[in-house]
Write a protein that holds these residues in place. Structure first.
Motif, PDB file in Angstrom:
ATOM      1  N   GLU A 140      -4.888  19.110  -2.457  1.00 33.00           N
ATOM      2  CA  GLU A 140      -5.929  17.992  -3.211  1.00 33.00           C
ATOM      3  C   GLU A 140      -6.435  17.389  -1.923  1.00 33.00           C
ATOM      4  OE1 GLU A 140      -4.824  16.518  -7.602  1.00 33.00           O
ATOM      5  OE2 GLU A 140      -2.683  17.304  -6.211  1.00 33.00           O
ATOM      6  N   PHE A 141      -6.054  17.490  -0.523  1.00 32.29           N
ATOM      7  CA  PHE A 141      -6.445  16.711   0.539  1.00 32.29           C
ATOM      8  C   PHE A 141      -7.979  16.498   1.354  1.00 32.29           C
ATOM      9  CE2 PHE A 141      -2.057  16.539   0.833  1.00 32.29           C
ATOM     10  CZ  PHE A 141      -1.186  15.106   0.694  1.00 32.29           C
ATOM     11  N   PRO A 142      -8.625  15.821   1.498  1.00 37.58           N
ATOM     12  CA  PRO A 142      -7.336  14.727   1.329  1.00 37.58           C
ATOM     13  C   PRO A 142      -7.347  13.534   0.435  1.00 37.58           C
ATOM     14  CG  PRO A 142      -9.762  14.705   2.270  1.00 37.58           C
ATOM     15  CD  PRO A 142      -9.884  16.198   2.120  1.00 37.58           C
ATOM     16  N   PHE A 143      -6.517  12.778   0.482  1.00 42.20           N
ATOM     17  CA  PHE A 143      -7.023  12.030  -1.100  1.00 42.20           C
ATOM     18  C   PHE A 143      -6.940  10.077  -1.395  1.00 42.20           C
ATOM     19  CE2 PHE A 143      -4.503  10.320  -5.239  1.00 42.20           C
ATOM     20  CZ  PHE A 143      -4.889  11.155  -6.143  1.00 42.20           C
ATOM     21  N   THR A 144      -7.642  10.102  -2.372  1.00 40.83           N
ATOM     22  CA  THR A 144      -7.893   8.185  -1.823  1.00 40.83           C
ATOM     23  C   THR A 144      -6.769   8.395  -2.778  1.00 40.83           C
ATOM     24  OG1 THR A 144      -9.356   8.966  -1.173  1.00 40.83           O
ATOM     25  CG2 THR A 144      -9.198   6.525  -1.968  1.00 40.83           C
ATOM     26  N   THR A 145      -6.039   7.392  -2.529  1.00 44.95           N
ATOM     27  CA  THR A 145      -4.475   6.877  -4.104  1.00 44.95           C
ATOM     28  C   THR A 145      -5.316   5.737  -4.606  1.00 44.95           C
ATOM     29  OG1 THR A 145      -3.915   5.027  -2.170  1.00 44.95           O
ATOM     30  CG2 THR A 145      -2.665   7.059  -1.982  1.00 44.95           C
ATOM     31  N   VAL A 146      -4.607   4.770  -5.553  1.00 43.35           N
ATOM     32  CA  VAL A 146      -4.854   3.684  -5.552  1.00 43.35           C
ATOM     33  C   VAL A 146      -4.659   2.577  -5.316  1.00 43.35           C
ATOM     34  CG1 VAL A 146      -2.683   3.384  -6.719  1.00 43.35           C
ATOM     35  CG2 VAL A 146      -4.135   3.170  -8.371  1.00 43.35           C
ATOM     36  N   CYS A 147      -4.743   3.343  -4.430  1.00 42.43           N
ATOM     37  CA  CYS A 147      -4.466   1.652  -3.191  1.00 42.43           C
ATOM     38  C   CYS A 147      -5.519   1.396  -2.625  1.00 42.43           C
ATOM     39  CB  CYS A 147      -3.694   1.160  -2.256  1.00 42.43           C
ATOM     40  SG  CYS A 147      -1.549   1.172  -3.700  1.00 42.43           S
ATOM     41  N   GLY A 148      -6.361   2.617  -2.417  1.00 42.21           N
ATOM     42  CA  GLY A 148      -7.867   2.839  -1.986  1.00 42.21           C
ATOM     43  C   GLY A 148      -7.423   3.568   0.078  1.00 42.21           C
ATOM     44  N   LEU A 149      -6.352   4.213   0.099  1.00 44.37           N
ATOM     45  CA  LEU A 149      -6.220   4.342   1.375  1.00 44.37           C
ATOM     46  C   LEU A 149      -6.515   5.782   0.944  1.00 44.37           C
ATOM     47  CD1 LEU A 149      -2.978   3.094   2.624  1.00 44.37           C
ATOM     48  CD2 LEU A 149      -5.658   2.603   2.978  1.00 44.37           C
ATOM     49  N   THR A 150      -6.670   6.638   1.969  1.00 50.08           N
ATOM     50  CA  THR A 150      -7.642   8.018   2.189  1.00 50.08           C
ATOM     51  C   THR A 150      -6.307   8.607   2.741  1.00 50.08           C
ATOM     52  OG1 THR A 150      -9.934   7.874   1.476  1.00 50.08           O
ATOM     53  CG2 THR A 150      -9.014   9.793   2.650  1.00 50.08           C
ATOM     54  N   PHE A 195       1.054  -1.560  -0.456  1.00 48.94           N
ATOM     55  CA  PHE A 195       0.347  -0.312  -0.008  1.00 48.94           C
ATOM     56  C   PHE A 195       0.918   1.261   0.308  1.00 48.94           C
ATOM     57  CE2 PHE A 195      -2.740  -3.428   1.997  1.00 48.94           C
ATOM     58  CZ  PHE A 195      -3.954  -3.641   0.789  1.00 48.94           C
ATOM     59  N   MET A 196       2.141   1.345  -0.045  1.00 48.18           N
ATOM     60  CA  MET A 196       2.883   2.046  -0.053  1.00 48.18           C
ATOM     61  C   MET A 196       4.202   2.180  -1.106  1.00 48.18           C
ATOM     62  SD  MET A 196       2.960   4.138   2.565  1.00 48.18           S
ATOM     63  CE  MET A 196       0.927   4.092   2.415  1.00 48.18           C
ATOM     64  N   PHE A 197       3.683   1.560  -1.420  1.00 49.20           N
ATOM     65  CA  PHE A 197       4.914   1.830  -3.520  1.00 49.20           C
ATOM     66  C   PHE A 197       4.342   2.457  -4.226  1.00 49.20           C
ATOM     67  CE2 PHE A 197       6.363  -2.430  -2.434  1.00 49.20           C
ATOM     68  CZ  PHE A 197       7.609  -2.257  -3.195  1.00 49.20           C
ATOM     69  N   ASN A 198       3.387   3.172  -4.246  1.00 48.89           N
ATOM     70  CA  ASN A 198       3.127   4.376  -4.561  1.00 48.89           C
ATOM     71  C   ASN A 198       3.194   5.314  -3.798  1.00 48.89           C
ATOM     72  OD1 ASN A 198      -0.249   2.809  -2.832  1.00 48.89           O
ATOM     73  ND2 ASN A 198      -0.530   5.266  -2.877  1.00 48.89           N
ATOM     74  N   ALA A 199       2.805   5.543  -2.534  1.00 48.64           N
ATOM     75  CA  ALA A 199       4.017   6.452  -1.949  1.00 48.64           C
ATOM     76  C   ALA A 199       3.202   7.652  -1.827  1.00 48.64           C
ATOM     77  CB  ALA A 199       5.083   6.866  -2.723  1.00 48.64           C
ATOM     78  N   ILE A 200       3.771   9.348  -2.367  1.00 48.62           N
ATOM     79  CA  ILE A 200       2.828  10.171  -3.067  1.00 48.62           C
ATOM     80  C   ILE A 200       2.819  10.641  -3.561  1.00 48.62           C
ATOM     81  CG2 ILE A 200       4.589  11.088  -0.520  1.00 48.62           C
ATOM     82  CD1 ILE A 200       5.876  12.632  -2.079  1.00 48.62           C
ATOM     83  N   TYR A 201       2.577   9.887  -4.911  1.00 50.28           N
ATOM     84  CA  TYR A 201       1.979  10.081  -5.668  1.00 50.28           C
ATOM     85  C   TYR A 201       0.785   9.608  -6.752  1.00 50.28           C
ATOM     86  CZ  TYR A 201       7.280  10.417  -5.948  1.00 50.28           C
ATOM     87  OH  TYR A 201       8.475  10.792  -5.360  1.00 50.28           O
ATOM     88  N   LYS A 202       0.355  10.046  -7.679  1.00 53.09           N
ATOM     89  CA  LYS A 202      -0.654   9.821  -8.578  1.00 53.09           C
ATOM     90  C   LYS A 202      -0.992   8.812  -9.201  1.00 53.09           C
ATOM     91  CE  LYS A 202      -1.223  14.292  -8.732  1.00 53.09           C
ATOM     92  NZ  LYS A 202      -1.517  16.123  -8.927  1.00 53.09           N
ATOM     93  N   PHE A 203      -0.334   7.621  -8.688  1.00 55.91           N
ATOM     94  CA  PHE A 203      -0.916   6.720 -10.299  1.00 55.91           C
ATOM     95  C   PHE A 203      -2.237   6.419 -10.308  1.00 55.91           C
ATOM     96  CE2 PHE A 203       3.654   5.557  -8.412  1.00 55.91           C
ATOM     97  CZ  PHE A 203       4.191   5.663  -9.763  1.00 55.91           C
TER      98      PHE A 203
END
Length: 821
Positions: free
Chosen positions: A415-425, A347-355
């Motif tokens: 852009e916060f809160p931001f939901t990542t590609v992994c689904g974490l907010t 859940f952290m490989f995408n890190a702070i980026y908008k994949f």
């Protein structure tokens, strides 16, 4: 009798106060109770015989001579305990079909890693027990060692465990992307304008805590008291009960002062089970303390991953996809949370980026090595390393400044809160602010200019600059999310706040410290919330009798979860006190204000009662409202609604002597955002310690086995740890975007330095060496490896003419090519 005037309240706020840690005096001087200091009447001492072979069948064990040695009371083998020892628990079955072959504490018929326990001696003295080990005669039938993860998965590979059909324990996969694209990651891969593939190696590490593990078990009736240098007294209690069939209410676990853990004291260990079995068998207290060489060889290891990463992007630098495939070495057995460590990283490989598209696949593999489990950061450092390294490689491919590439793709503060590609907010953050401050502190532009001058002049000492812009998920929670990941426990934490008659406060927490400063920081929180003096707050932890409910300390959860449980308990104390205070003041509860430790009637600040007075009135119980119990004591169990997400920017400048390969960190700057800082001094200490461990992975530490499975780095002569002289002075600072998911706004700091620092250092090293055609270097970046990388790059340059980009690096390919050392 104590008067009201003798019960002073606090004045200045405690949260944000850089208090020196109250526990340091006894920890640093050693005037405390370490488990190995304990001596109980009639106590026996244990020594454990360990296998010298990595993989073998035990054909016979003859303990006859050892039993006759002076002072020896008993010798036990795996056969003696085969029917009662069960298997060590694994609490994280990450997939329904995960293969867990079982892990006996004492080997019965087969050993599967060097250092596995095969017999235990109980004697009147430690020396007598150790001396008797040499008299135990064990015969082994060697089996092939299984050392390489990819070879272990090949058809026809020797099996580590005969009761399995493969050396694969599990395959865990996750894929996510934009809706309606069918196979989002495959579409990103197939249609990419730019594709960069790399293989990164996360070497195996050893936690190397200051205090070796130690256990004292005392039989009490048909129950036991277990003293252990553990991070998890509450979980240990439950797991010992389940493993050995002891009623849980008859198991008491005490974790006294514990000299460090870093995840290395999370598992339920073979030695804890063995000591319990021997103590119950003999009806005597039993003690086992490992030697340092035993700790390095048989206590669990960390990391050990092969990372195959593919990143895709548009030509303008916009990232379009990330594909990650891991091989994760479980070692010979599955420990408590070992299989789940790479899953956290997923859940952290995408890190702070908008994949927009992402795929993660992990294969857990058995080998004939010591088992792996959590080590500081537990999956997050590995993921951060992978993504921050591949972002640098993508920048080189695109001819972009690596910081510019990051800015183009990270989540902006608005852009916060931001939901990542992994689904974490991610609830809050400001990557721009942290980065701008870090760049200013290190003098980035001046260093780049110096780097160009050195390159242009052919200076043998080259300068490299490394970046790590990271985030992490802290406070292992919430329970419902952990449940969806098949984690074998919740994510809540418990606390009790007890108001004593004299106005003093006792706080019971389920978060058991092993060096983090809980006693200081938790007291500061309570002092502010109740308006009492910091010195008047006592923190109680680490004993399942006095602190019966809790889920312990790991994953940067102590403050973000345990601290909030304490806040919730103080709120209940105040609510109870409000009712009694209203009665004392002959006012309505709705008309009362509570500030600075006192209740007063709104509009009448001069009249009021301190919470200490209310506590004394409750104790006396002479004049309480009808139906009100004579106590302010309150309990709370807090289950977070979300993880917390600290972040930061770490920048590293290294100088590399290309003629010797020596790497010197010239300057290291980090700006972390951990939300609200309860105690800035403790924060600073946690960051410094984390940096030391992350930098050490980059430059110094590595577990090495030979082809037969023998550990060749089994002492601190061979397993290199840095001293203070090997590390630079760190420049640290903070930005602050408080978390919105807890009332303190805290995020966690215990693992941040370790997570961020490793890629910052390696990126700096590779940056310095790019003119020599180097695009990666295997950790640790020892002088020999650096020198060889430079030499191989020069040889390659002599054979092949290469183009260069604006930053002096060799043009990379879109395959898994490059010069590696």
């Amino acid at each position: 009798m104590t008067t009201v005037e003798d019960r002073p309240t606090a004045s200045a706020p405690e949260i944000g106060n850089a208090r020196a840690r109250r526990e340091d005096q006894h920890l640093i001087t050693g005037r405390t109770t370490w488990v190995d200091n304990m001596t109980l009447p009639g106590m026996v001492h244990l020594a454990i015989l360990r296998s010298p072979m990595a993989h073998a069948t035990i054909t016979s064990i003859d303990p006859t001579e050892a039993r006759s040695r002076p002072g020896v009371l008993a010798v036990f083998t795996g056969q003696d305990f085969a029917d009662v020892q069960g298997n060590l628990p694994c609490a994280w079955p990450v997939t329904p079909d995960m293969v867990n072959p079982g892990a006996p504490s004492l080997a019965v018929t087969q050993v599967n890693h060097a250092g596995e326990a095969v017999a235990v001696v109980a004697a009147r003295t430690k020396t007598a027990a150790q001396d008797a080990l040499e008299a135990i005669d064990v015969e082994y039938e060697p089996l092939p060692a299984v050392m390489d993860m990819e070879d272990a998965l090949a058809d026809g590979a020797p099996l580590v465990h005969p009761n399995t059909t493969s050396n694969r324990s599990y395959t865990w996969a996750f894929e996510a992307g934009e809706a309606g694209t069918g196979q989002p990651i495959q579409a990103a891969l197939d249609g990419a304008e730019v594709t960069v593939k790399r293989r990164f190696i996360q070497q195996r590490l050893i936690p190397a805590f200051m205090e070796p593990r130690s256990t004292v078990v005392q039989p009490v009736g048909d129950g036991i008291v277990v003293h252990s240098s553990t991070q998890i007294p509450h979980i240990l209690r439950t797991m010992l009960a389940l493993t050995l069939g002891i009623e849980e209410q008859k198991v008491r676990v005490v974790a006294p002062d514990v000299g460090g853990g870093f995840g290395g004291k999370i598992p339920v260990t073979p030695e804890e089970v063995i000591t319990t079995l021997v103590a119950r068998k003999l009806g005597k207290p039993a003690k086992y303390t490992e030697s340092r060489s035993e700790s390095l060889m048989s206590a669990h290891h960390g990391r050990d991953q092969i990372q195959d990463i593919t990143i895709t992007a548009k030509r303008d630098g916009t990232v379009t996809g990330l594909d990650v495939h891991l091989f994760a070495d479980m070692g010979a057995y599955l420990r408590l949370v070992g299989p789940g460590v790479p899953v956290l990283g997923a859940f952290m490989f995408n890190a702070i980026y908008k994949f927009p598209a992402y795929r993660f696949v992990c294969e857990g593999v058995f080998t004939t090595k010591t088992a792996t489990d959590a080590y500081r950061g537990a999956g997050r450092p590995e993921a951060t390393f992978g993504i921050e390294r591949i972002m640098d490689e993508l920048a080189v491919e695109l001819g972009m400044d690596p910081m510019e590439l990051r800015r183009k793709n990270w989540i902006t503060h608005d852009e916060f809160p931001f939901t990542t590609v992994c689904g974490l907010t991610y609830d809050t953050g400001n990557y721009e602010a942290a980065t701008d401050k870090a760049l200013e502190l290190i003098g980035w532009d001046d260093l780049r200019a110096e780097q160009r001058r050195r390159r242009d002049s052919g200076d043998p000492v080259q300068l490299g600059l490394g970046i790590s812009t990271f985030t992490e998920m802290c406070g292992l929670a919430p329970s419902r999310v952990l449940g969806s990941l098949a984690y074998g426990a919740g994510g809540w934490e418990a606390a009790s706040v007890r108001m004593l008659a004299t106005g003093k406060v006792e706080v019971v927490t389920g978060a058991s410290a092993h060096g983090q400063g809980h006693e200081t920081a938790f007291a500061q929180i309570v002092a502010d919330k109740l308006g009492v003096k910091w010195e008047d707050v006592e923190i109680i932890h680490g004993d399942t009798q006095s602190s019966p409910k809790g889920l312990d300390t790991y994953g940067s959860r102590s403050l973000a979860v345990g601290g909030i449980a304490i806040v919730k308990a103080t709120e209940k104390v105040i609510a109870k006190a409000r009712t009694i205070a209203a009665h004392m003041l002959e006012a309505s509860e709705d008309d009362l204000e509570f500030e600075g430790g006192s209740f007063s009637v709104k509009g009448s600040p001069g009249s009021g009662v301190a919470i200490g007075e209310v506590a004394f009135a409750a104790f006396m119980a002479h004049d309480l409202p009808d139906g009100v119990e004579p106590s302010l004591d309150s309990d709370a169990v807090y289950d977070p609604e979300n993880f917390s997400f600290p972040h930061g920017t770490h920048l590293c400048a290294v100088e590399i002597d290309t003629e010797t390969g020596m790497v010197k960190i010239r300057k290291y700057v980090c700006v972390d955002d951990i939300g609200t800082a309860v105690n800035p001094l403790i924060v600073e200490g946690q960051v410094h310690g984390g940096l030391a461990q992350g930098i050490s992975q980059a430059l110094f530490e590595e577990v090495v086995y030979d082809d037969d499975g023998n550990l060749t780095t089994g002492t601190f002569v061979d397993y290199t740890l840095p001293s203070a002289a090997d590390l630079p002075s760190f420049t640290t600072d903070r930005t602050e975007t408080p978390s919105t998911t807890n009332p303190l706004g805290v995020k966690g700091v215990g693992e941040a330095g370790t997570i961020a620092s490793t890629p910052a250092v390696v990126n700096a090293i590779v940056d310095a060496l790019r003119p020599f055609g180097v695009d990666d270097i295997q950790m640790p970046a020892t002088p020999e490896r650096v020198w060889r990388a430079v030499a191989q790059g020069r040889e390659k340059s002599d054979r092949t003419e290469q183009g260069t980009n604006a930053y002096g690096g060799a043009s990379t390919t879109t395959s898994d090519g490059g010069n590696r050392a």
